[in-house]
Write a protein that holds these residues in place. Structure first.
Motif, PDB file in Angstrom:
ATOM      1  N   ALA A 107      34.078  22.659  23.508  1.00  0.00           N
ATOM      2  CA  ALA A 107      33.079  21.600  23.665  1.00  0.00           C
ATOM      3  C   ALA A 107      33.432  20.426  22.772  1.00  0.00           C
ATOM      4  CB  ALA A 107      31.679  22.117  23.313  1.00  0.00           C
ATOM      5  N   PHE A 108      33.376  19.235  23.329  1.00  0.00           N
ATOM      6  CA  PHE A 108      33.739  18.008  22.612  1.00  0.00           C
ATOM      7  C   PHE A 108      35.137  18.143  21.994  1.00  0.00           C
ATOM      8  CE2 PHE A 108      29.010  18.227  22.262  1.00  0.00           C
ATOM      9  CZ  PHE A 108      28.728  17.159  23.109  1.00  0.00           C
ATOM     10  N   GLY A 109      36.037  18.820  22.719  1.00  0.00           N
ATOM     11  CA  GLY A 109      37.418  18.950  22.294  1.00  0.00           C
ATOM     12  C   GLY A 109      37.672  19.992  21.233  1.00  0.00           C
ATOM     13  N   HIS A 110      36.681  20.788  20.876  1.00  0.00           N
ATOM     14  CA  HIS A 110      36.844  21.770  19.800  1.00  0.00           C
ATOM     15  C   HIS A 110      36.355  23.139  20.251  1.00  0.00           C
ATOM     16  CE1 HIS A 110      35.694  23.964  16.087  1.00  0.00           C
ATOM     17  NE2 HIS A 110      36.732  23.349  15.568  1.00  0.00           N
ATOM     18  N   VAL A 111      37.055  24.168  19.781  1.00  0.00           N
ATOM     19  CA  VAL A 111      36.573  25.525  19.998  1.00  0.00           C
ATOM     20  C   VAL A 111      37.046  26.396  18.847  1.00  0.00           C
ATOM     21  CG1 VAL A 111      38.574  26.307  21.361  1.00  0.00           C
ATOM     22  CG2 VAL A 111      36.349  27.425  21.660  1.00  0.00           C
ATOM     23  N   PHE A 112      36.214  27.329  18.433  1.00  0.00           N
ATOM     24  CA  PHE A 112      36.624  28.338  17.469  1.00  0.00           C
ATOM     25  C   PHE A 112      35.852  29.615  17.785  1.00  0.00           C
ATOM     26  CE2 PHE A 112      36.151  30.481  13.255  1.00  0.00           C
ATOM     27  CZ  PHE A 112      37.476  30.908  13.168  1.00  0.00           C
ATOM     28  N   ASN A 113      36.600  30.689  18.005  1.00  0.00           N
ATOM     29  CA  ASN A 113      36.010  31.985  18.321  1.00  0.00           C
ATOM     30  C   ASN A 113      36.394  32.998  17.239  1.00  0.00           C
ATOM     31  OD1 ASN A 113      34.564  32.131  21.023  1.00  0.00           O
ATOM     32  ND2 ASN A 113      36.431  31.049  21.612  1.00  0.00           N
ATOM     33  N   PRO A 114      35.547  33.208  16.240  1.00  0.00           N
ATOM     34  CA  PRO A 114      35.861  34.240  15.250  1.00  0.00           C
ATOM     35  C   PRO A 114      36.071  35.607  15.896  1.00  0.00           C
ATOM     36  CG  PRO A 114      34.024  32.896  14.507  1.00  0.00           C
ATOM     37  CD  PRO A 114      34.288  32.520  15.935  1.00  0.00           C
ATOM     38  N   LEU A 115      35.277  35.891  16.939  1.00  0.00           N
ATOM     39  CA  LEU A 115      35.409  37.153  17.671  1.00  0.00           C
ATOM     40  C   LEU A 115      35.189  36.896  19.156  1.00  0.00           C
ATOM     41  CD1 LEU A 115      35.671  40.275  17.753  1.00  0.00           C
ATOM     42  CD2 LEU A 115      33.173  40.374  17.479  1.00  0.00           C
ATOM     43  N   THR A 116      36.181  37.237  19.959  1.00  0.00           N
ATOM     44  CA  THR A 116      36.051  37.248  21.412  1.00  0.00           C
ATOM     45  C   THR A 116      36.129  38.701  21.854  1.00  0.00           C
ATOM     46  OG1 THR A 116      37.144  35.100  21.615  1.00  0.00           O
ATOM     47  CG2 THR A 116      37.053  36.472  23.587  1.00  0.00           C
ATOM     48  N   VAL A 117      35.227  39.103  22.739  1.00  0.00           N
ATOM     49  CA  VAL A 117      35.194  40.495  23.190  1.00  0.00           C
ATOM     50  C   VAL A 117      35.470  40.533  24.691  1.00  0.00           C
ATOM     51  CG1 VAL A 117      33.888  42.646  23.275  1.00  0.00           C
ATOM     52  CG2 VAL A 117      33.490  41.026  21.407  1.00  0.00           C
ATOM     53  N   TYR A 118      36.371  41.454  25.097  1.00  0.00           N
ATOM     54  CA  TYR A 118      36.702  41.663  26.502  1.00  0.00           C
ATOM     55  C   TYR A 118      36.296  43.084  26.884  1.00  0.00           C
ATOM     56  CZ  TYR A 118      39.941  37.787  25.469  1.00  0.00           C
ATOM     57  OH  TYR A 118      40.507  36.607  25.062  1.00  0.00           O
ATOM     58  N   TRP A 119      35.441  43.214  27.903  1.00  0.00           N
ATOM     59  CA  TRP A 119      35.057  44.525  28.427  1.00  0.00           C
ATOM     60  C   TRP A 119      35.844  44.769  29.710  1.00  0.00           C
ATOM     61  CZ3 TRP A 119      31.542  41.300  26.044  1.00  0.00           C
ATOM     62  CH2 TRP A 119      30.847  41.846  24.949  1.00  0.00           C
ATOM     63  N   CYS A 120      36.612  45.840  29.741  1.00  0.00           N
ATOM     64  CA  CYS A 120      37.493  46.154  30.863  1.00  0.00           C
ATOM     65  C   CYS A 120      36.931  47.365  31.596  1.00  0.00           C
ATOM     66  CB  CYS A 120      38.905  46.436  30.349  1.00  0.00           C
ATOM     67  SG  CYS A 120      39.554  45.142  29.259  1.00  0.00           S
ATOM     68  N   ARG A 121      36.515  47.167  32.830  1.00  0.00           N
ATOM     69  CA  ARG A 121      35.820  48.211  33.593  1.00  0.00           C
ATOM     70  C   ARG A 121      36.457  48.365  34.962  1.00  0.00           C
ATOM     71  NH1 ARG A 121      30.637  50.542  33.865  1.00  0.00           N
ATOM     72  NH2 ARG A 121      30.029  49.433  31.967  1.00  0.00           N
ATOM     73  N   HIS A 122      36.783  49.610  35.324  1.00  0.00           N
ATOM     74  CA  HIS A 122      37.307  49.885  36.655  1.00  0.00           C
ATOM     75  C   HIS A 122      36.139  50.174  37.593  1.00  0.00           C
ATOM     76  CE1 HIS A 122      39.517  51.822  39.938  1.00  0.00           C
ATOM     77  NE2 HIS A 122      40.570  51.181  39.472  1.00  0.00           N
ATOM     78  N   PRO A 123      36.137  49.631  38.822  1.00  0.00           N
ATOM     79  CA  PRO A 123      34.989  49.811  39.722  1.00  0.00           C
ATOM     80  C   PRO A 123      34.729  51.260  40.111  1.00  0.00           C
ATOM     81  CG  PRO A 123      36.851  48.790  40.870  1.00  0.00           C
ATOM     82  CD  PRO A 123      37.176  48.785  39.423  1.00  0.00           C
ATOM     83  N   GLU A 124      35.730  52.115  40.035  1.00  0.00           N
ATOM     84  CA  GLU A 124      35.548  53.513  40.434  1.00  0.00           C
ATOM     85  C   GLU A 124      35.381  54.460  39.246  1.00  0.00           C
ATOM     86  OE1 GLU A 124      38.802  54.542  42.940  1.00  0.00           O
ATOM     87  OE2 GLU A 124      38.277  53.083  44.502  1.00  0.00           O
ATOM     88  N   THR A 125      36.128  54.223  38.187  1.00  0.00           N
ATOM     89  CA  THR A 125      36.116  55.170  37.070  1.00  0.00           C
ATOM     90  C   THR A 125      35.300  54.698  35.875  1.00  0.00           C
ATOM     91  OG1 THR A 125      38.195  54.239  36.230  1.00  0.00           O
ATOM     92  CG2 THR A 125      38.339  56.119  37.730  1.00  0.00           C
ATOM     93  N   GLY A 126      34.799  53.460  35.915  1.00  0.00           N
ATOM     94  CA  GLY A 126      33.941  52.973  34.845  1.00  0.00           C
ATOM     95  C   GLY A 126      34.719  52.325  33.702  1.00  0.00           C
ATOM     96  N   PRO A 127      34.112  52.230  32.500  1.00  0.00           N
ATOM     97  CA  PRO A 127      34.745  51.522  31.382  1.00  0.00           C
ATOM     98  C   PRO A 127      36.116  52.097  31.042  1.00  0.00           C
ATOM     99  CG  PRO A 127      32.449  52.022  30.891  1.00  0.00           C
ATOM    100  CD  PRO A 127      32.782  52.758  32.151  1.00  0.00           C
ATOM    101  N   ARG A 128      37.087  51.201  30.878  1.00  0.00           N
ATOM    102  CA  ARG A 128      38.445  51.617  30.548  1.00  0.00           C
ATOM    103  C   ARG A 128      38.719  51.406  29.059  1.00  0.00           C
ATOM    104  NH1 ARG A 128      42.530  52.008  34.276  1.00  0.00           N
ATOM    105  NH2 ARG A 128      40.844  52.923  35.521  1.00  0.00           N
ATOM    106  N   CYS A 129      38.331  50.227  28.531  1.00  0.00           N
ATOM    107  CA  CYS A 129      38.497  49.947  27.110  1.00  0.00           C
ATOM    108  C   CYS A 129      37.756  48.658  26.774  1.00  0.00           C
ATOM    109  CB  CYS A 129      39.980  49.820  26.735  1.00  0.00           C
ATOM    110  SG  CYS A 129      40.802  48.349  27.411  1.00  0.00           S
ATOM    111  N   VAL A 130      37.701  48.354  25.489  1.00  0.00           N
ATOM    112  CA  VAL A 130      37.190  47.080  24.984  1.00  0.00           C
ATOM    113  C   VAL A 130      38.281  46.484  24.099  1.00  0.00           C
ATOM    114  CG1 VAL A 130      35.463  45.943  23.540  1.00  0.00           C
ATOM    115  CG2 VAL A 130      34.777  47.794  25.078  1.00  0.00           C
ATOM    116  N   ILE A 131      38.513  45.199  24.253  1.00  0.00           N
ATOM    117  CA  ILE A 131      39.492  44.502  23.418  1.00  0.00           C
ATOM    118  C   ILE A 131      38.755  43.467  22.582  1.00  0.00           C
ATOM    119  CG2 ILE A 131      41.526  43.006  23.409  1.00  0.00           C
ATOM    120  CD1 ILE A 131      42.331  44.349  26.081  1.00  0.00           C
ATOM    121  N   ALA A 132      38.930  43.565  21.268  1.00  0.00           N
ATOM    122  CA  ALA A 132      38.324  42.620  20.339  1.00  0.00           C
ATOM    123  C   ALA A 132      39.417  41.679  19.837  1.00  0.00           C
ATOM    124  CB  ALA A 132      37.675  43.361  19.175  1.00  0.00           C
TER     125      ALA A 132
END
Length: 249
Positions: free
Chosen positions: A96-121
């Protein structure tokens, strides 16, 4: 109602709290807002709104020419986890306004058939360093991992994290506890409520938090000065290698 450009995304207006428990006690609290989005279908605001929210691959860990999905898939594969067919949702600040800082970004990885696969921090520090932790949380979203990345000049690259990162629904509630030498040392939490994403929601959130990530960066530096003034010892930093690409999405 979610407008077309923000289909599938959500906003979370949130409160971030940090409590340092030792060797001195120090607390901070600030308000902010996050986006939750599908990395394969991020919000694409109209041109007049892009100064308030833009999503760029190079704001996260990617090698030259990589998409964010390819980068995450390669990282997980190196840890023995296959993300083929998984939906990946990301919680992060937008540029926003040309600046970004993410101390922590979280990715939730889920398979449609088997459910949650992992989380990446994905952790960023204020020295432009970036690092990822791959987690396989339990049913309550809890996982532990050793700390191996420099974040604060007042903490060593040692100890362990206890993370609680359940996938957000109507509520957002994340927690990271840091233990050093087996003793609780710092606790950080992020709590918030889901809002429908779209033009009205983005404008309202920006009015309430006009310099969203600039305020985060300024707050980190101000509290760092306060801790230094109180005599907290400083740990030397070893330079990290920053990797990013020029792609946008």
């Amino acid at each position: 109602m979610v407008t077309g450009w923000a289909r599938g995304a959500a906003l979370y207006e949130a409160t971030v709290r940090h409590t340092r428990l030792r060797p001195i006690t120090h607390r901070l609290r600030h308000r902010t807002f996050y986006w939750l989005l599908d990395i394969d279908d991020p919000p694409r605001p109209p041109a007049w709104l892009r100064p308030l929210a833009r999503f760029r691959t190079r704001d996260h860990i990617t090698a030259q020419g990589q998409t964010l999905r390819d980068s995450l898939t390669e990282f997980a594969a190196a840890e023995g986890i296959d993300l083929t067919g998984c939906r990946i949702r990301m919680l992060a600040h937008a540029r926003a306004f040309g600046h970004v800082f993410n101390p922590l970004t979280v990715y939730w990885c889920r398979h449609p058939e088997t459910g949650p696969r992992c989380v990446i921090a994905e952790v960023h520090n204020t020295y432009q360093g970036r690092h990822r932790y791959l987690l396989t949380p339990d049913a309550r979203g809890r996982a532990e991992t050793a700390k191996d990345f420099y974040v604060s000049p007042f903490l060593p690259v040692a100890g362990d994290y206890r993370m609680t990162l359940p996938e957000p629904a109507d509520r957002l509630h994340l927690a990271v506890a840091y233990d050093l030498d087996g003793e609780p040392t710092l606790v950080a939490t992020v709590t918030g409520r889901r809002r429908p994403a779209g033009t009205r929601a983005l404008l309202a959130a920006t009015i309430r938090h006009p310099f969203n990530t600039l305020a985060v960066t300024a707050g980190i530096r101000a509290h760092g000065i306060a801790l230094w003034a109180r005599g907290l010892p400083v740990h030397r930093r070893e330079p990290e290698r920053e990797v990013h690409s020029e792609h946008t999405y």
